[in-house]
Write an enzyme that holds these catalytic residues in place. Structure first.
Site, PDB file in Angstrom:
ATOM      1  N   ASP A 217      -9.608  -8.733   0.045  1.00  0.00           N
ATOM      2  CA  ASP A 217     -10.832  -9.437  -0.362  1.00  0.00           C
ATOM      3  C   ASP A 217     -11.284 -10.291   0.808  1.00  0.00           C
ATOM      4  OD1 ASP A 217     -12.877 -10.838  -1.928  1.00  0.00           O
ATOM      5  OD2 ASP A 217     -11.796 -10.114  -3.683  1.00  0.00           O
ATOM      6  N   HIS A 291     -17.095  -7.846  -0.294  1.00  0.00           N
ATOM      7  CA  HIS A 291     -15.861  -8.641  -0.332  1.00  0.00           C
ATOM      8  C   HIS A 291     -14.973  -8.314   0.872  1.00  0.00           C
ATOM      9  CE1 HIS A 291     -15.978 -10.843  -4.142  1.00  0.00           C
ATOM     10  NE2 HIS A 291     -16.719  -9.853  -4.588  1.00  0.00           N
ATOM     11  N   GLU A 350     -20.153  -6.939  -6.619  1.00  0.00           N
ATOM     12  CA  GLU A 350     -20.844  -8.060  -5.977  1.00  0.00           C
ATOM     13  C   GLU A 350     -21.224  -7.765  -4.520  1.00  0.00           C
ATOM     14  OE1 GLU A 350     -19.198 -11.907  -8.190  1.00  0.00           O
ATOM     15  OE2 GLU A 350     -17.629 -10.920  -7.028  1.00  0.00           O
TER      16      GLU A 350
HETATM   17  C1  ACM Z   1     -15.043  -9.486 -10.123  1.00  0.00           C
HETATM   18  O1  ACM Z   1     -14.626 -10.397 -10.849  1.00  0.00           O
HETATM   19  N1  ACM Z   1     -15.817  -9.770  -9.110  1.00  0.00           N
HETATM   20  C2  ACM Z   1     -14.678  -8.104 -10.358  1.00  0.00           C
END
Ligand code: ACM
Length: 692
Positions: A217, A291, A350
């Site tokens: 991430d 991410h 996201e």
């Molecule tokens: C998430 O909580 N962004 C999958």
């Protein structure tokens, strides 16, 4: 993991229905048997208590057929630790006279109707038999057997003078869903190999079978990749712990004082092998295209600008550069070698598309490929990776947003903010992990002043009862598509979790509730009965040294709600009369908990008014919606004035799921013109004298 065939599933469900009535009678009987007999979590599908008990002794032997040797050795090892009895092990198929004082594990004559993870457990006064088609089934039978014994059986040291007795019983058991999972974010906080193993051990106790390892991430890359050493020499470390956490709360530091850590490939192999023994599949997550700050800090040439990303949510691989795909494919080739899992999680959530909008290369890619917008560019990215992953015999799974721009052909979806109905009814498999039911990084109670780790948490309140009452199969999903709901998993995001102790506190007992949701018959769920069983289960966790939140019924009150009629597109106040609730000076915790609607609410501030005059205010921005954040407010209430009228006022505006630019995966609602939000407002005042 071996999903049941449709025929198997429907047979099991019919079986289950036939047993529902009998089951409800047995539950009553179960409770009457005393605490040990009634404490199995998750509750078995069929259980019939019989007269008498079996007592473990110095002379109890373990017998197993050849297939079952490993499981039998595992059981013998566990029993030896706490009882200090020898549990002599014999390789012996059942034959001739019934042996006495022994525990038999066998695959012979197993009932195939119970599926590949099912088992039968019979405890008689002089013999215990665990029977299953597979070692996974025998392993689950072993877990049930352990839970029938006193909780001290889980002690890691010898326990003297115990009466190691268990009730005679006949159990037939099988899981409702094939995916019973837990996700751990090791990027925001690095959990060591030993810590991960401890979590796997505890998952196995509840018959969970899937560990989703969120390895990558923005805040840290945790898996060694030989071809790209900077991913871990650079990407696994950050200068401080961040998230306003106390740096002393964590031990995840390198020798040079940087925060982080990573797993070598040898570590990963070790953990995967460890999980296999526990019949847990590890699904690795390699986030893309968003991410990705950690990876792009190590290899900035893969970003659109060629620079390392600096701002939150700008860590996105350039979709216009072939090098991005080549890099990810190289990474995945090493990942395939390490993980036998049939699934590779590719993230997909996201993805802020701003960089792509500004990038000539991305725009050129869109033109060449005939893509109308950046959502379609995201779909192109995922499809291109899917083709590569499928060619290596694996299936992709990604978060809800992989639906944007059209779902890749064979992809499975992990629903956190919607999309399950759409995906399942197109024939895609789905794992349910909706924030409001499965995000174990949310607080467990609106009374956050009483929570021991109350620095901050993502989002909302997710009580034990709310997890327990979760139904993974939506009533809106047509019966023919229900088989696509593979199951559910809890998610432990670790932004605000700096150590294992806090991770365990957030996970247990909510994971126990989810285990029952995913394993037990839907009709058998009964929260009062579950919390009774949990009392004994807590003793098991204590023996295992697992930190958990003790369950106690909520005292927090609801002071009101909000409805679409009150929500405007521009910020406007909503008020609730709290005169009867303001009865002492103290700290008051107010929580805005979204319940339904396409939109949520943006909250600018919350204040208390005394006869119309503001007397205290908490002015941080919050959002209550499907992906909530900061929706808790704390007011320092002064000594109340007798006879005064008190009003709680919140300044709110409609806000969408897309407030962070992520968008509802089904329908882009980035404009704040949807005002259909509903929710509940909770209030918990801790008088000064009673504050912890
Ligand atoms: C998430 O909580 N962004 C999958």
């Amino acid at each position: 993991m071996a999903p049941l065939s449709v025929a198997e599933q429907s047979r099991l469900e019919n079986n289950m229905k036939n047993w529902t009535l009998l089951f409800s009678l047995l539950t009553v009987q179960t409770l009457a048997e005393g605490p040990v007999a009634s404490s199995i979590i998750p509750l078995p599908q069929k259980i019939e208590f019989r007269a008498g008990t079996f007592k473990l002794s110095q002379k109890t032997k373990i017998l197993a057929d050849l297939n079952s040797t490993n499981t039998a050795e595992l059981l013998a090892g566990l029993l030896r630790k706490s009882t200090s009895y020898p549990f002599v092990f014999r390789l012996q198929p059942f034959s001739g006279a019934t042996p006495k004082n022994c525990i038999v594990l066998t695959t012979r004559d197993a009932n195939t109707n119970l599926g590949l993870e099912g088992y039968e457990l019979t405890v008689a006064t002089n013999i215990i038999v665990i029977r299953g088609q597979t070692q996974a089934g025998l392993f689950y039978g072993m877990q049930t057997l352990l839970q029938l014994l006193p909780p001290e059986i889980f002690s890691t040291n010898g326990v003297m003078k115990m009466n190691w007795q268990l009730p005679c019983v006949r159990i037939e058991d099988w899981p409702r869903f094939p995916w019973r999972g837990l996700m751990l974010d090791v990027s925001r906080h690095f959990f060591t190999k030993a810590e991960v193993k401890k979590i796997l051990d505890t998952m196995a106790l509840y018959k969970l079978n899937t560990f989703h390892w969120h390895l990558v991430d923005d805040h840290g890359w945790r898996i060694e990749i030989n071809k790209y050493p900077k991913l871990t020499s650079v990407g696994a470390w950050r200068s401080d712990i961040g998230f306003k956490l106390n740096p002393k709360a964590s031990t995840a530091y390198g020798s040079d004082g940087r925060y982080g850590g990573f797993y070598t490939q040898a570590d990963i192999r070790e953990v995967v092998a460890y999980a296999q023994k526990l019949h847990i599949t590890i699904v690795p997550e390699i986030e893309m295209p968003g991410h990705s700050i950690a990876a792009l800090t190590a290899y900035p040439e893969l970003s659109c600008s060629g620079q390392a990303p600096v701002a939150h949510r700008t860590g996105v691989y350039c979709a216009g550069k072939d090098a991005s795909f080549e890099f990810l494919q190289d990474v995945l080739l090493e990942v395939f070698e390490l993980f036998p899992s049939p699934y590779i999680h590719i993230g997909g959530d996201e993805v802020a598309k701003g960089n792509w909008k500004k990038s000539d290369l991305c725009q050129a890619r869109m033109k060449v490929e005939g893509l109308k917008n950046e959502e379609e560019l995201q779909a192109y990215f995922i499809r291109r990776m899917e083709k590569f992953i499928n060619a290596h015999g694996k299936t992709i799974i990604g978060w809800s947003e992989i639906l944007q721009g059209g779902l890749a052909q064979n992809a499975a979806v992990m629903d956190w903010i919607g999309g399950s109905l759409e995906a399942a009814s197109q024939g895609h498999d789905v794992v349910m992990t909706p924030t409001a039911r499965c995000y174990f990084s949310f607080y467990q109670s609106p009374d956050l002043i009483a929570e021991p780790f109350n620095t901050f948490s993502w989002g909302d309140v997710l009580s034990l009862e709310k997890v327990y009452s979760f139904e993974p199969i939506s009533a809106k999903l047509a019966p023919e598509f229900q088989k696509h709901i593979l199951g559910a998993q809890g998610c432990v995001w670790s932004e605000f979790i700096p150590n294992l102790k806090e991770a365990e506190y957030m996970t247990f007992p909510r994971l126990c509730a989810l285990a029952e949701v995913t394993w037990s018959a839907r009709e058998s769920r009964n929260f009062a009965d579950f919390t009774q069983r949990l009392k004994i289960d807590n003793q098991r966790l204590r023996q295992l040294g697992v930190n958990f939140r003790p369950y106690h019924p909520e005292t927090t009150g609801q002071i009101g709600c909000w409805t679409p009629a009150q929500i405007k597109t521009n910020a406007a106040p909503i008020e609730w009369d709290v005169t009867n609730n303001v009865n002492a000076a103290g700290k008051c915790c107010i929580n805005f908990s979204y319940t339904e609607g396409h939109s949520g609410i943006e909250i600018a501030w919350v204040a208390l008014l005394e006869d119309g005059q503001e007397i205290c205010r908490d002015a941080h921005p919050g959002f209550a919606g499907i992906d909530p954040g900061g929706s808790f407010y704390i007011l320092n209430i002064p000594t109340p004035k007798p006879g005064a009228r008190y009003t709680l006022r919140a300044q709110v505006a409609a806000g969408t799921f897309g407030r962070r630019g992520i968008g509802n995966p089904i329908k882009q609602t980035d404009s704040a013109d949807v005002t259909d939000s509903n929710g509940i407002v909770f209030w918990d005042l801790k008088p000064i004298s009673k504050q912890p």
